[in-house]
Design a protein around this motif. Structure first.
Motif, PDB file in Angstrom:
ATOM      1  N   GLY A  29       0.725  -1.088   0.093  1.00  0.00           N
ATOM      2  CA  GLY A  29       0.461   0.055   0.158  1.00  0.00           C
ATOM      3  C   GLY A  29       1.062   1.232  -0.257  1.00  0.00           C
ATOM      4  N   GLY A  30       2.282   1.082  -0.054  1.00  0.00           N
ATOM      5  CA  GLY A  30       2.638   2.625   0.174  1.00  0.00           C
ATOM      6  C   GLY A  30       2.955   3.062  -1.127  1.00  0.00           C
ATOM      7  N   GLY A  31       3.686   4.470  -1.362  1.00  0.00           N
ATOM      8  CA  GLY A  31       3.508   4.738  -2.921  1.00  0.00           C
ATOM      9  C   GLY A  31       3.958   6.212  -2.669  1.00  0.00           C
ATOM     10  N   LEU A  32       4.108   7.004  -3.760  1.00  0.00           N
ATOM     11  CA  LEU A  32       4.038   7.790  -4.026  1.00  0.00           C
ATOM     12  C   LEU A  32       2.868   9.338  -3.355  1.00  0.00           C
ATOM     13  CD1 LEU A  32       5.787  10.862  -4.078  1.00  0.00           C
ATOM     14  CD2 LEU A  32       6.104  10.314  -6.953  1.00  0.00           C
ATOM     15  N   VAL A  33       2.370  10.553  -2.648  1.00  0.00           N
ATOM     16  CA  VAL A  33       1.263  10.478  -2.741  1.00  0.00           C
ATOM     17  C   VAL A  33       1.870  12.252  -2.621  1.00  0.00           C
ATOM     18  CG1 VAL A  33       1.299  10.472  -0.540  1.00  0.00           C
ATOM     19  CG2 VAL A  33      -0.676  10.810  -1.665  1.00  0.00           C
ATOM     20  N   GLN A  34       0.793  13.768  -2.773  1.00  0.00           N
ATOM     21  CA  GLN A  34       0.655  14.838  -3.034  1.00  0.00           C
ATOM     22  C   GLN A  34       0.390  14.724  -0.976  1.00  0.00           C
ATOM     23  OE1 GLN A  34      -0.685  16.892  -5.241  1.00  0.00           O
ATOM     24  NE2 GLN A  34       1.109  16.919  -6.500  1.00  0.00           N
ATOM     25  N   ALA A  35       1.576  16.142  -0.649  1.00  0.00           N
ATOM     26  CA  ALA A  35       1.320  16.763   0.799  1.00  0.00           C
ATOM     27  C   ALA A  35      -0.569  16.662   0.644  1.00  0.00           C
ATOM     28  CB  ALA A  35       1.856  17.520   1.471  1.00  0.00           C
ATOM     29  N   ASP A  53       6.093  12.732   7.170  1.00  0.00           N
ATOM     30  CA  ASP A  53       6.428  11.388   6.557  1.00  0.00           C
ATOM     31  C   ASP A  53       6.604  10.090   6.386  1.00  0.00           C
ATOM     32  OD1 ASP A  53       2.999  12.834   7.764  1.00  0.00           O
ATOM     33  OD2 ASP A  53       3.379  11.951   8.704  1.00  0.00           O
ATOM     34  N   THR A  54       7.568  10.830   5.096  1.00  0.00           N
ATOM     35  CA  THR A  54       7.911  10.086   4.306  1.00  0.00           C
ATOM     36  C   THR A  54       9.104   9.277   4.875  1.00  0.00           C
ATOM     37  OG1 THR A  54       8.079  11.338   2.054  1.00  0.00           O
ATOM     38  CG2 THR A  54      10.172  10.450   2.701  1.00  0.00           C
ATOM     39  N   ALA A  55       9.078   7.690   4.736  1.00  0.00           N
ATOM     40  CA  ALA A  55       9.772   6.492   5.772  1.00  0.00           C
ATOM     41  C   ALA A  55       9.424   5.174   5.323  1.00  0.00           C
ATOM     42  CB  ALA A  55       9.517   6.628   7.214  1.00  0.00           C
ATOM     43  N   VAL A  56      10.351   4.857   5.391  1.00  0.00           N
ATOM     44  CA  VAL A  56       9.905   2.645   5.222  1.00  0.00           C
ATOM     45  C   VAL A  56       8.587   2.466   6.738  1.00  0.00           C
ATOM     46  CG1 VAL A  56      10.736   0.276   4.684  1.00  0.00           C
ATOM     47  CG2 VAL A  56      11.648   2.756   3.801  1.00  0.00           C
ATOM     48  N   TYR A  97       8.321  -6.739  19.376  1.00  0.00           N
ATOM     49  CA  TYR A  97       8.191  -6.973  19.191  1.00  0.00           C
ATOM     50  C   TYR A  97       9.183  -8.166  18.092  1.00  0.00           C
ATOM     51  CZ  TYR A  97       4.415  -3.532  19.396  1.00  0.00           C
ATOM     52  OH  TYR A  97       3.532  -2.519  19.093  1.00  0.00           O
ATOM     53  N   ASP A  98       8.724  -9.641  18.127  1.00  0.00           N
ATOM     54  CA  ASP A  98       8.974 -10.633  17.424  1.00  0.00           C
ATOM     55  C   ASP A  98       9.478 -10.931  15.922  1.00  0.00           C
ATOM     56  OD1 ASP A  98       7.528 -11.117  20.659  1.00  0.00           O
ATOM     57  OD2 ASP A  98      10.055 -11.993  20.470  1.00  0.00           O
ATOM     58  N   TYR A  99       8.583 -10.076  14.990  1.00  0.00           N
ATOM     59  CA  TYR A  99       8.186 -10.580  13.827  1.00  0.00           C
ATOM     60  C   TYR A  99       8.326  -9.557  12.970  1.00  0.00           C
ATOM     61  CZ  TYR A  99       7.647 -15.531  15.383  1.00  0.00           C
ATOM     62  OH  TYR A  99       6.929 -16.283  16.711  1.00  0.00           O
ATOM     63  N   TRP A 100       8.358  -9.437  11.650  1.00  0.00           N
ATOM     64  CA  TRP A 100       8.976  -7.851  11.184  1.00  0.00           C
ATOM     65  C   TRP A 100       8.579  -8.276   9.753  1.00  0.00           C
ATOM     66  CZ3 TRP A 100       8.457  -3.230  13.047  1.00  0.00           C
ATOM     67  CH2 TRP A 100       9.493  -2.862  14.603  1.00  0.00           C
ATOM     68  N   GLY A 101       7.623  -7.321   9.107  1.00  0.00           N
ATOM     69  CA  GLY A 101       7.562  -7.134   7.110  1.00  0.00           C
ATOM     70  C   GLY A 101       8.980  -6.272   7.038  1.00  0.00           C
ATOM     71  N   GLN A 102       8.730  -6.548   5.725  1.00  0.00           N
ATOM     72  CA  GLN A 102      10.349  -6.017   4.772  1.00  0.00           C
ATOM     73  C   GLN A 102      10.075  -4.628   4.649  1.00  0.00           C
ATOM     74  OE1 GLN A 102       7.460  -7.372   3.170  1.00  0.00           O
ATOM     75  NE2 GLN A 102       6.439  -5.832   1.608  1.00  0.00           N
ATOM     76  N   GLY A 103       8.685  -4.172   4.456  1.00  0.00           N
ATOM     77  CA  GLY A 103       8.587  -2.858   4.613  1.00  0.00           C
ATOM     78  C   GLY A 103       7.758  -1.812   3.727  1.00  0.00           C
ATOM     79  N   THR A 104       7.234  -1.463   3.475  1.00  0.00           N
ATOM     80  CA  THR A 104       6.791  -0.860   2.637  1.00  0.00           C
ATOM     81  C   THR A 104       7.173   0.963   2.542  1.00  0.00           C
ATOM     82  OG1 THR A 104       4.486   0.272   0.992  1.00  0.00           O
ATOM     83  CG2 THR A 104       4.410  -0.089   3.046  1.00  0.00           C
ATOM     84  N   GLN A 105       7.487   1.579   1.278  1.00  0.00           N
ATOM     85  CA  GLN A 105       7.926   3.066   1.250  1.00  0.00           C
ATOM     86  C   GLN A 105       6.936   4.056   1.049  1.00  0.00           C
ATOM     87  OE1 GLN A 105      11.596   4.562   1.112  1.00  0.00           O
ATOM     88  NE2 GLN A 105      10.351   6.592   1.309  1.00  0.00           N
ATOM     89  N   THR A 143       6.682   7.515   0.381  1.00  0.00           N
ATOM     90  CA  THR A 143       6.947   9.507   0.424  1.00  0.00           C
ATOM     91  C   THR A 143       6.255  10.123  -0.295  1.00  0.00           C
ATOM     92  OG1 THR A 143       8.783   8.127  -0.883  1.00  0.00           O
ATOM     93  CG2 THR A 143       8.450  10.410  -2.050  1.00  0.00           C
ATOM     94  N   VAL A 144       6.307  11.364   0.308  1.00  0.00           N
ATOM     95  CA  VAL A 144       5.518  12.077   0.418  1.00  0.00           C
ATOM     96  C   VAL A 144       6.092  13.862  -0.046  1.00  0.00           C
ATOM     97  CG1 VAL A 144       3.223  14.065   1.871  1.00  0.00           C
ATOM     98  CG2 VAL A 144       4.133  11.138   2.281  1.00  0.00           C
ATOM     99  N   SER A 145       5.455  14.359  -1.400  1.00  0.00           N
ATOM    100  CA  SER A 145       6.387  15.558  -1.654  1.00  0.00           C
ATOM    101  C   SER A 145       5.326  16.881  -1.068  1.00  0.00           C
ATOM    102  CB  SER A 145       6.046  15.440  -3.081  1.00  0.00           C
ATOM    103  OG  SER A 145       4.115  14.904  -4.012  1.00  0.00           O
ATOM    104  N   SER A 146       6.253  17.336  -1.452  1.00  0.00           N
ATOM    105  CA  SER A 146       5.245  19.073  -0.835  1.00  0.00           C
ATOM    106  C   SER A 146       4.835  20.227  -1.972  1.00  0.00           C
ATOM    107  CB  SER A 146       6.505  19.610  -0.466  1.00  0.00           C
ATOM    108  OG  SER A 146       7.718  19.814  -1.454  1.00  0.00           O
TER     109      SER A 146
END
Length: 126
Positions: free
Chosen positions: A8-14, A90-93, A113-121, A123-126
């Motif tokens: 569900g991550g992605g690039l989005v405007q502020a 808010d930009t982060a993995v 926390y014992d288990y983690w996912g791989q992360g999703t990027q 990115t919020v542009s100004s």
């Protein structure tokens, strides 16, 4: 054993919105507290939001209160993070974490926390 996969991550405007999902496998999901954390470049991983095993208790970092909402669907083995009014800071993995122990109670540190996912990027542009 629990395996976690974020999406569900992605690039989005502020000012925009994104909805992250974390799909879990494993029979212990419904008894596990779940958390969303994020890590920006050069910074430590930080707590964003957490939800208890039943979904009855939720917790948020001050920086996201009123903008983000965490929820879970135990029959679907999925936890969500609805992010509104996004800001460039808010930009982060974003990572999903699951607690194996702790009686289903949310913790605020990565070490709990014992288990983690791989992360999703995200990115919020100004």
């Amino acid at each position: 054993q629990v395996q976690l996969v974020e999406s569900g991550g992605g690039l989005v405007q502020a000012g925009g919105s994104l909805r992250l999902s974390c799909a879990a496998s494993g029979r212990t999901f419904s008894s596990s507290a779940m958390g969303w954390f994020r890590q920006a470049p050069g910074k430590e991983r930080e707590f964003v939001a957490g939800v208890s095993w039943s979904g009855g208790s939720t917790y948020y970092a001050d920086s996201v209160k009123g903008r983000f909402t965490i929820s879970r669907d135990n029959p679907k083995n999925t936890v969500y993070l609805q992010m509104n009014s996004l800001k460039p800071e808010d930009t982060a993995v974003y990572y999903c974490g699951a607690r194996r122990s702790g009686w289903g109670i949310v913790a605020f540190t990565t070490g709990a926390y014992d288990y983690w996912g791989q992360g999703t990027q995200v990115t919020v542009s100004s």
